[in-house]
Scaffold this active site. Structure first.
Site, mmCIF file in Angstrom:
data_model
loop_
_atom_site.group_PDB
_atom_site.id
_atom_site.type_symbol
_atom_site.label_atom_id
_atom_site.label_comp_id
_atom_site.label_asym_id
_atom_site.label_seq_id
_atom_site.Cartn_x
_atom_site.Cartn_y
_atom_site.Cartn_z
ATOM 1 N N GLU A 126 79.032 16.795 52.581
ATOM 2 C CA GLU A 126 78.508 15.703 51.765
ATOM 3 C C GLU A 126 78.699 16.124 50.308
ATOM 4 O O GLU A 126 78.724 17.316 49.979
ATOM 5 C CB GLU A 126 77.014 15.531 52.083
ATOM 6 C CG GLU A 126 76.314 14.407 51.348
ATOM 7 C CD GLU A 126 74.807 14.394 51.617
ATOM 8 O OE1 GLU A 126 74.206 13.332 51.467
ATOM 9 O OE2 GLU A 126 74.239 15.454 51.984
ATOM 10 N N LYS A 160 75.739 6.268 54.598
ATOM 11 C CA LYS A 160 74.521 6.942 55.038
ATOM 12 C C LYS A 160 73.362 5.958 55.154
ATOM 13 O O LYS A 160 73.050 5.222 54.213
ATOM 14 C CB LYS A 160 74.179 8.052 54.041
ATOM 15 C CG LYS A 160 73.013 8.958 54.434
ATOM 16 C CD LYS A 160 72.831 10.025 53.357
ATOM 17 C CE LYS A 160 71.724 11.018 53.690
ATOM 18 N NZ LYS A 160 71.532 11.990 52.578
ATOM 19 N N CYS A 188 73.849 14.478 56.766
ATOM 20 C CA CYS A 188 72.721 15.269 56.269
ATOM 21 C C CYS A 188 71.371 14.819 56.834
ATOM 22 O O CYS A 188 71.047 15.113 57.982
ATOM 23 C CB CYS A 188 72.730 15.233 54.741
ATOM 24 S SG CYS A 188 71.783 16.575 53.961
#
Length: 269
Positions: free
Chosen positions: A40, A110, A147
């Protein structure tokens, strides 16, 4: 499938970060990788002034992703990397791009934003609102998550529902009390509870832990890095995956489905 996970210390200079990414792509190609997972924030990372990411955000057809895609041309590698896309009103999307043979083959914005441990990613980032994303890589089905997503087991299960056999997990995991333990426990859990491989790449440097790893379908960490830049390698084996799912048929034995619909947060509060 030969998997490489890579980590480096991203900076505020996207051109320098691109050079780091391209060097890692070259190493992955030389090592025969089918899948390379980069962190990321591979485009850029503003540790002290995170809102400045909007200054360098790029669309998927911008120079960063285009250069990565071009580097994969006439190779067998698929590269997954994190960047930020302009989202309007001064905000950005936190996006993963998967590129192969000169083109973007998949992208994912995300969904779960890092509003935890004193951080508020949502102040500058707009969440994705699409369904979980999978794509084909060397005959395997690869799912994407980013993440903080790893703290939400339902997204990994939705990826498994869509056939994911490998989950690519780019991250920039912030240091903190027990945070390294959280990262390992949850990355291993997502692999074990879905009997799939997880290829997790963590940004390293002065803020983030690195700790990239590849976990197999029975929860064994097959390869890992500490906190220095580098590449870690592992192989996803079809017979191993099939045997794991035969011995531990959790996907077949489950009694509950996961609803893929994303609802506004206020409906849950």
């Amino acid at each position: 499938m030969r998997i490489a996970v890579a980590q480096f210390a991203s900076t505020e200079d996207w051109t320098a970060n691109l050079k780091s990414c391209l060097a890692l792509v070259d190493q992955a190609v030389a090592g025969g990788a089918d899948l390379l997972v980069l962190p990321e924030d591979s485009l850029a990372l503003f540790i002290d002034e995170p809102a400045r990411i909007a200054e360098v955000a790029q669309p998927l057809d911008g120079p960063f992703v285009t250069a990565l895609a071009e580097r994969t041309a006439e190779t067998s590698v698929t590269v997954v990397a994190g960047l930020h896309e302009p989202a309007g009103d001064g905000k950005v999307f936190n996006t993963l791009a998967a590129v192969r043979d000169g083109a973007v083959v998949a992208s994912y914005r995300k969904i779960h934003l890092y509003d935890a441990f004193g951080s508020r990613e949502s102040d500058r980032v707009r969440p994705g609102d699409g369904e979980p994303v999978v794509f084909d890589c060397a005959g395997w089905t690869v799912g994407l998550m980013t993440c903080y997503d790893v703290r939400f087991p339902e997204i990994a299960r939705l990826l498994a529902d869509r056939g994911a056999e490998v989950i690519a997990l780019p991250a920039a995991w912030v240091r903190g009390p027990a945070k390294e333990r959280h990262w390992e426990v949850m990355t291993v859990a997502r692999a074990l509870e879905n009997t799939c491989y997880v290829a997790a790449s963590g940004e390293c440097g002065r803020r983030n832990i690195g700790a990239s790893m590849v976990v197999d379908p029975l929860g064994t960490v097959r390869a890992r890095l500490a906190d220095a830049p580098g590449l870690a390698w592992a192989t996803a084996d079809r017979a191993e995956l099939d045997e794991a799912r035969r011995r531990l048929p959790v996907l077949a034995n489950r009694r509950f489905a996961v609803d893929p619909a994303i609802r506004p947060l206020e409906e849950w509060c």
